[in-house]
Design an enzyme around this catalytic site. Sequence first.
Site, PDB file in Angstrom:
ATOM      1  N   ASP A 129       0.846  -1.188   0.000  1.00 42.25           N
ATOM      2  CA  ASP A 129       0.000   0.000   0.000  1.00 42.25           C
ATOM      3  C   ASP A 129       0.895   1.257   0.000  1.00 42.25           C
ATOM      4  O   ASP A 129       1.860   1.320  -0.765  1.00 42.25           O
ATOM      5  CB  ASP A 129      -0.949  -0.054   1.205  1.00 42.25           C
ATOM      6  CG  ASP A 129      -2.033   1.010   1.186  1.00 42.25           C
ATOM      7  OD1 ASP A 129      -3.066   0.779   0.546  1.00 42.25           O
ATOM      8  OD2 ASP A 129      -1.837   2.065   1.819  1.00 42.25           O
ATOM      9  N   ASP A 256      -7.100  -8.399  -4.335  1.00 39.01           N
ATOM     10  CA  ASP A 256      -7.014  -6.956  -4.111  1.00 39.01           C
ATOM     11  C   ASP A 256      -7.424  -6.219  -5.382  1.00 39.01           C
ATOM     12  O   ASP A 256      -6.684  -6.200  -6.370  1.00 39.01           O
ATOM     13  CB  ASP A 256      -5.595  -6.559  -3.714  1.00 39.01           C
ATOM     14  CG  ASP A 256      -5.484  -5.067  -3.390  1.00 39.01           C
ATOM     15  OD1 ASP A 256      -6.538  -4.417  -3.276  1.00 39.01           O
ATOM     16  OD2 ASP A 256      -4.360  -4.567  -3.251  1.00 39.01           O
ATOM     17  N   HIS A 285      -6.575  -6.956   0.323  1.00 38.27           N
ATOM     18  CA  HIS A 285      -5.571  -5.892   0.226  1.00 38.27           C
ATOM     19  C   HIS A 285      -4.514  -6.022   1.326  1.00 38.27           C
ATOM     20  O   HIS A 285      -3.323  -5.858   1.071  1.00 38.27           O
ATOM     21  CB  HIS A 285      -6.271  -4.534   0.329  1.00 38.27           C
ATOM     22  CG  HIS A 285      -5.360  -3.366   0.171  1.00 38.27           C
ATOM     23  ND1 HIS A 285      -4.650  -3.111  -0.988  1.00 38.27           N
ATOM     24  CD2 HIS A 285      -5.029  -2.365   1.033  1.00 38.27           C
ATOM     25  CE1 HIS A 285      -3.933  -2.017  -0.841  1.00 38.27           C
ATOM     26  NE2 HIS A 285      -4.137  -1.545   0.375  1.00 38.27           N
TER      27      HIS A 285
END
Length: 306
Positions: A129, A256, A285
């Site tokens: 991320d 994701d 995710h």
Amino acid sequence: MKYLRTPEKSFDRIVGYPFHPHFVKVDEGLEVGEGASQGLQMHYVDEGPRDADPILMLHGEPSWSYLYRNMIPICVAAGHRVIAPDLIGFGKSDKPIDISVFSYQQHMDWMQTFIDKLNLQNITLVCQDWGSLIGLRLAAENKDRFKAIVVGNGMLPTGDQPVPKAFHLWKTFALYSPWFPISKIVESGTFKKLSDAEHKAYDAPFLNKKYKAATRAFPKLVPVSPNDPASEANRKAWKVLEQWDKPFLTTFSNGDPITRGGDKYMRSRIPGSKDQNHQTLQGGHFLQEDSPQQFAAAINEMLATK
């Protein structure tokens, strides 16, 4: 700049996070906020032998180093030193209360100060991320400090490629929703259902909305157009990554919607990805929640065969 510091007692009852806290000041001379002392302070976990090469685990949005709690002991058991900081605005790190304080470059500056002050060398980057947006830039801008990279569900965007619809929806929600429940947001990005203790841990740093400025800010800082303030610096970083011949491993998950396909894209551009045992892990995710053992094992395997 006014900022807050989450009281340590907020973390007293967290389960599964037995790590001793460490702190370093990454910005001096700031105006003191409620519960904070002079100097913006970044918290980090530092486990394993101090003379071992460090694995730098960078979390994303809206999590904190707690995300890596199940991976840290596995990598330490393999003989590695693991350092997992809380980005400014997250976890046990200080939290500026004005959303306008945050920029991509400011986060880069804070992390540059962090690795400089700890004098980290021979780093293996592990990122996901926003940990990837910051970490991949950091590695490209400090190539001599880094020896390997592992990316799970992350990317280094320049604003030159289309952005998934799911991201635009997330950005709007983060900026404008009056309700911003941190642990429920994390759970929405996992295959598993978080336990009550895990919900409490993810919510612990954020006592009220004043503590959530960084979590609200991150989505709007992602470059989504070619003229974004961070786009040119990211393009320069890509020029370094396109020559990166050190180990580069992808460990994306299979569920994701935001980063899907990014692993293949990076492997097509980064030479160090050749002959690596790239893996697709089970999870959403936040694959650190869904497949922590497999994620950590992939890191250990890469470093054992490097």
